[in-house]
Motif scaffolding. Structure first.
Motif, PDB file in Angstrom:
ATOM      1  N   VAL A 130       5.096   5.277  10.137  1.00 53.20           N
ATOM      2  CA  VAL A 130       3.696   4.876   9.962  1.00 53.20           C
ATOM      3  C   VAL A 130       2.779   6.091  10.096  1.00 53.20           C
ATOM      4  O   VAL A 130       1.860   6.284   9.294  1.00 53.20           O
ATOM      5  CB  VAL A 130       3.299   3.789  10.985  1.00 53.20           C
ATOM      6  N   ALA A 131       3.044   6.923  11.094  1.00 54.85           N
ATOM      7  CA  ALA A 131       2.238   8.134  11.272  1.00 54.85           C
ATOM      8  C   ALA A 131       2.371   9.054  10.066  1.00 54.85           C
ATOM      9  O   ALA A 131       1.379   9.614   9.577  1.00 54.85           O
ATOM     10  CB  ALA A 131       2.667   8.863  12.549  1.00 54.85           C
ATOM     11  N   ALA A 132       3.610   9.208   9.566  1.00 56.90           N
ATOM     12  CA  ALA A 132       3.819  10.039   8.380  1.00 56.90           C
ATOM     13  C   ALA A 132       3.107   9.447   7.172  1.00 56.90           C
ATOM     14  O   ALA A 132       2.555  10.179   6.338  1.00 56.90           O
ATOM     15  CB  ALA A 132       5.321  10.168   8.103  1.00 56.90           C
ATOM     16  N   ASN A 133       3.085   8.118   7.080  1.00 57.26           N
ATOM     17  CA  ASN A 133       2.418   7.459   5.968  1.00 57.26           C
ATOM     18  C   ASN A 133       0.914   7.689   6.009  1.00 57.26           C
ATOM     19  O   ASN A 133       0.287   7.957   4.967  1.00 57.26           O
ATOM     20  CB  ASN A 133       2.719   5.953   6.021  1.00 57.26           C
ATOM     21  N   VAL A 134       0.331   7.600   7.185  1.00 59.20           N
ATOM     22  CA  VAL A 134      -1.112   7.830   7.308  1.00 59.20           C
ATOM     23  C   VAL A 134      -1.462   9.260   6.898  1.00 59.20           C
ATOM     24  O   VAL A 134      -2.444   9.496   6.180  1.00 59.20           O
ATOM     25  CB  VAL A 134      -1.583   7.541   8.744  1.00 59.20           C
ATOM     26  N   ILE A 135      -0.633  10.211   7.321  1.00 53.64           N
ATOM     27  CA  ILE A 135      -0.866  11.611   6.947  1.00 53.64           C
ATOM     28  C   ILE A 135      -0.760  11.785   5.440  1.00 53.64           C
ATOM     29  O   ILE A 135      -1.587  12.461   4.804  1.00 53.64           O
ATOM     30  CB  ILE A 135       0.138  12.530   7.671  1.00 53.64           C
ATOM     31  N   ARG A 154       9.342  -0.040  17.779  1.00 51.58           N
ATOM     32  CA  ARG A 154       8.551   1.136  18.163  1.00 51.58           C
ATOM     33  C   ARG A 154       8.901   2.359  17.329  1.00 51.58           C
ATOM     34  O   ARG A 154       8.046   3.209  17.081  1.00 51.58           O
ATOM     35  CB  ARG A 154       8.758   1.438  19.646  1.00 51.58           C
ATOM     36  N   GLY A 155      10.132   2.462  16.914  1.00 47.84           N
ATOM     37  CA  GLY A 155      10.541   3.591  16.077  1.00 47.84           C
ATOM     38  C   GLY A 155       9.781   3.633  14.768  1.00 47.84           C
ATOM     39  O   GLY A 155       9.603   4.707  14.170  1.00 47.84           O
ATOM     40  N   SER A 156       9.287   2.478  14.306  1.00 51.99           N
ATOM     41  CA  SER A 156       8.534   2.426  13.054  1.00 51.99           C
ATOM     42  C   SER A 156       7.210   3.173  13.148  1.00 51.99           C
ATOM     43  O   SER A 156       6.601   3.502  12.129  1.00 51.99           O
ATOM     44  CB  SER A 156       8.267   0.968  12.658  1.00 51.99           C
ATOM     45  N   VAL A 158      -2.267   1.347   9.755  1.00 46.53           N
ATOM     46  CA  VAL A 158      -2.514   1.491  11.194  1.00 46.53           C
ATOM     47  C   VAL A 158      -2.726   0.120  11.832  1.00 46.53           C
ATOM     48  O   VAL A 158      -2.187  -0.168  12.914  1.00 46.53           O
ATOM     49  CB  VAL A 158      -3.740   2.396  11.437  1.00 46.53           C
ATOM     50  N   VAL A 159      -3.488  -0.740  11.183  1.00 45.02           N
ATOM     51  CA  VAL A 159      -3.780  -2.059  11.726  1.00 45.02           C
ATOM     52  C   VAL A 159      -2.499  -2.878  11.889  1.00 45.02           C
ATOM     53  O   VAL A 159      -2.341  -3.624  12.856  1.00 45.02           O
ATOM     54  CB  VAL A 159      -4.786  -2.795  10.820  1.00 45.02           C
ATOM     55  N   ASN A 160      -1.565  -2.724  10.942  1.00 43.36           N
ATOM     56  CA  ASN A 160      -0.315  -3.483  10.977  1.00 43.36           C
ATOM     57  C   ASN A 160       0.734  -2.876  11.897  1.00 43.36           C
ATOM     58  O   ASN A 160       1.832  -3.421  12.023  1.00 43.36           O
ATOM     59  CB  ASN A 160       0.268  -3.591   9.566  1.00 43.36           C
ATOM     60  N   MET A 161       0.419  -1.759  12.548  1.00 44.50           N
ATOM     61  CA  MET A 161       1.407  -1.066  13.359  1.00 44.50           C
ATOM     62  C   MET A 161       1.839  -1.906  14.561  1.00 44.50           C
ATOM     63  O   MET A 161       2.983  -1.852  14.997  1.00 44.50           O
ATOM     64  CB  MET A 161       0.845   0.280  13.827  1.00 44.50           C
ATOM     65  N   SER A 168       5.400  -2.163   7.737  1.00 45.40           N
ATOM     66  CA  SER A 168       5.899  -3.225   8.611  1.00 45.40           C
ATOM     67  C   SER A 168       7.400  -3.408   8.419  1.00 45.40           C
ATOM     68  O   SER A 168       8.118  -3.745   9.363  1.00 45.40           O
ATOM     69  CB  SER A 168       5.167  -4.533   8.328  1.00 45.40           C
ATOM     70  N   LEU A 169       7.876  -3.181   7.215  1.00 44.86           N
ATOM     71  CA  LEU A 169       9.302  -3.325   6.925  1.00 44.86           C
ATOM     72  C   LEU A 169      10.137  -2.253   7.609  1.00 44.86           C
ATOM     73  O   LEU A 169      11.333  -2.455   7.846  1.00 44.86           O
ATOM     74  CB  LEU A 169       9.537  -3.281   5.413  1.00 44.86           C
ATOM     75  N   THR A 170       9.544  -1.110   7.938  1.00 41.41           N
ATOM     76  CA  THR A 170      10.312  -0.058   8.611  1.00 41.41           C
ATOM     77  C   THR A 170      10.752  -0.491  10.008  1.00 41.41           C
ATOM     78  O   THR A 170      11.652   0.115  10.581  1.00 41.41           O
ATOM     79  CB  THR A 170       9.507   1.247   8.731  1.00 41.41           C
ATOM     80  N   LYS A 171      10.139  -1.551  10.553  1.00 40.17           N
ATOM     81  CA  LYS A 171      10.551  -2.044  11.870  1.00 40.17           C
ATOM     82  C   LYS A 171      11.983  -2.551  11.854  1.00 40.17           C
ATOM     83  O   LYS A 171      12.674  -2.512  12.866  1.00 40.17           O
ATOM     84  CB  LYS A 171       9.604  -3.154  12.325  1.00 40.17           C
ATOM     85  N   GLY A 172      12.435  -3.045  10.689  1.00 42.26           N
ATOM     86  CA  GLY A 172      13.786  -3.562  10.599  1.00 42.26           C
ATOM     87  C   GLY A 172      14.840  -2.504  10.782  1.00 42.26           C
ATOM     88  O   GLY A 172      15.871  -2.737  11.424  1.00 42.26           O
TER      89      GLY A 172
END
Length: 474
Positions: free
Chosen positions: A114-119, A108-110, A318-321, A99-103
């Motif tokens: 998030v996708a890389a984190n899930v992988i 949307r860029g976050s 994913v839920v917090n995306m 969620s912090l990557t949104k800053g």
């Protein structure tokens, strides 16, 4: 007159789904309540796991035991510093890491990190399930002669997914106490090894230069291990009551557990070599064969506990995306859980563990460099409630994406892979990648006059007033 009752076939599913959503750690900021000791125990427990121990087995006899221990300590201090800084962002804001990557990346860029984190978390989940399965298979084969590591890996991961859905809260409570059991068994292994062979004996094991390991490659792997844990650092540290509790607890807990576990791995494999065995790295059965079945039980329990929290963290990411309840916990857990169970059959991944860590470093070192620079230097340690928006506001950038952050991320990831596989650096790939990514992002912020030089008082996101109505539902 007969009353027709509505069908209830899906009511149990709906009740479970609603319960999980209402009790999950998602949907916006949280206010922490845990003190320093509790935070330290959480981090100590999280990293006292077989993957960390087995990472230490990679280094010896490729490099000498004393050099391996030195690189473990140095790499843990460097990587742990990044982990603590990102974790502190979670304490200060109440937000999870992704969620912090949104800053910095935009609302949307976050989605990209998030996708890389899930992988990444999916890969960790597979690795841990395989290690648990291989360990259980070893015990079963010793007792009965039956062997099917793929079957036991799948069964272990199935249990993990069920625990992530139904029992992650209980696991989180039990895990710190399990850490004490693991520490006790680690002490037993250290005592056994050093009673049989002195540190000087282990240090004198001839180096296997053909293995390709050097002090620099070992340092990179240790730092990459810390980076791999940083994807969950704000999740854990936003539970801290104060910044000092989060930073001191996570710093001591993570660094102590990593140094102990990796040093134990390096020591245990040294013991195996001196005892006439073969130095097979990243294989739990080698150590279990030397130190007994109780170690296998400890390995299994620690993997189950840690892997449960990994799967839960993957689902939470994913839920917090998106800042709404359109993506809910239970269906997300079922889909990702099914993928994790299928992936646990890919046992060949265990032979590519070093490459896996290299990819994690390449993906996330630039991400965390950007996050740290953006929060601490560019935005003067302040994110406003606009970060909770679905669209618009301060963190919308252009179309929801901070193109500069994405470009720096790609440059940093490319540089990391280049310095690892094409033009090896005398100081490794992780440190230059972090410095390059941080410098590029800060230079962009300075050139575009985005650096906020105001001194702002620290205010948790929950204490900031609403600025644009009901942000969480937009």
């Amino acid at each position: 007159m007969t009353t027709v009752k509505p069908p209830t076939s899906s009511s149990a599913y709906r009740r479970l789904s609603d319960h999980l959503d209402s009790n999950s750690d998602g949907y916006g900021p949280l206010r922490g309540s845990l003190g320093t000791a509790r935070m330290g125990m959480i981090w100590l427990a999280a990293n006292l796991v077989v993957t960390t121990l087995l990472t230490g087995t990679l280094f010896v006899p490729g490099i000498s035991w004393p050099l391996a221990v030195g690189m473990i300590v140095l790499g843990t201090l460097i990587g742990g510093s990044v982990l603590v800084l990102v974790g502190n962002m979670g304490t200060r804001t109440g937000l999870a890491t992704m969620s912090l990557t949104k800053g910095s990346f935009g609302l949307r860029g976050s989605f990209l990190p998030v996708a890389a984190n899930v992988i990444t978390l999916m890969g960790w989940s597979w690795v841990q399930a395989m290690l648990a399965g291989v360990t259980v298979n070893f015990l079963v084969e010793q007792a009965t002669g039956f062997s099917s590591p793929v079957l036991f890996s799948v069964l272990c991961q199935l249990l993990v997914v069920c625990l992530a859905i139904f029992g992650h809260t209980g696991i989180a409570r039990v895990e710190p106490w399990l850490a004490l059991v693991i520490l006790a068994f680690m002490a037993y292994i250290f005592v056994t090894a050093f009673l049989a062979y002195s540190p000087a004996d282990i240090a004198s094991i001839p180096q296997d230069t053909a293995s390709g390991w050097t002090a620099v490659t070992a340092l990179d792997v240790v730092i990459a291990t810390a980076i791999s844990w940083t994807v969950l650092s704000a999740e854990f540290n936003r539970l801290a009551r104060t910044q000092s509790a989060g930073m001191i607890g996570s710093g001591i807990g993570y660094m102590l557990s990593t140094v102990l576990a990796m040093t134990l791995g390096a020591t245990a494999i040294g013991y195996v070599v001196l005892d006439g065995g073969e130095a097979v790295a990243f294989d739990p059965t080698v150590i279990v064969a030397s130190f007994g079945a109780p170690l296998a039980v400890v390995i299994f329990l620690s993997v189950m506990a840690t892997n449960t929290m990994v799967v839960y963290g993957m689902v939470a990411s994913v839920v917090n995306m998106v800042p709404s309840r359109r993506v809910t916990f239970l269906p997300t857990a079922i889909v990702l859980g099914a993928i994790s169970i299928l992936g646990s059959t890919w046992l060949a991944l265990l032979n590519q563990f070093t490459a896996f860590l290299t990819v994690i470093g390449a993906l996330f070192i630039p991400v965390f460099a950007i996050m740290i620079v953006d929060y601490y230097l560019v935005r003067s340690r302040h994110y406003g409630r606009d970060i909770l928006l679905g669209r618009g506001g301060e963190y919308w950038y252009r179309g929801g994406v901070n193109v500069a952050a994405v470009l720096v991320w790609l440059i940093g990831a490319g540089a990391s892979l280049l310095l690892t596989y094409v033009l090896p650096s005398p100081v490794g790939a992780t440190i230059p990648t972090f410095v390059l990514s941080a410098a590029l992002y800060f230079a962009w912020a300075g050139a575009t006059r985005r650096i906020d030089r105001k001194k702002r008082p620290h205010v948790h996101l929950l204490d900031l007033p609403e600025e644009h109505g009901n942000h969480a539902d937009r």
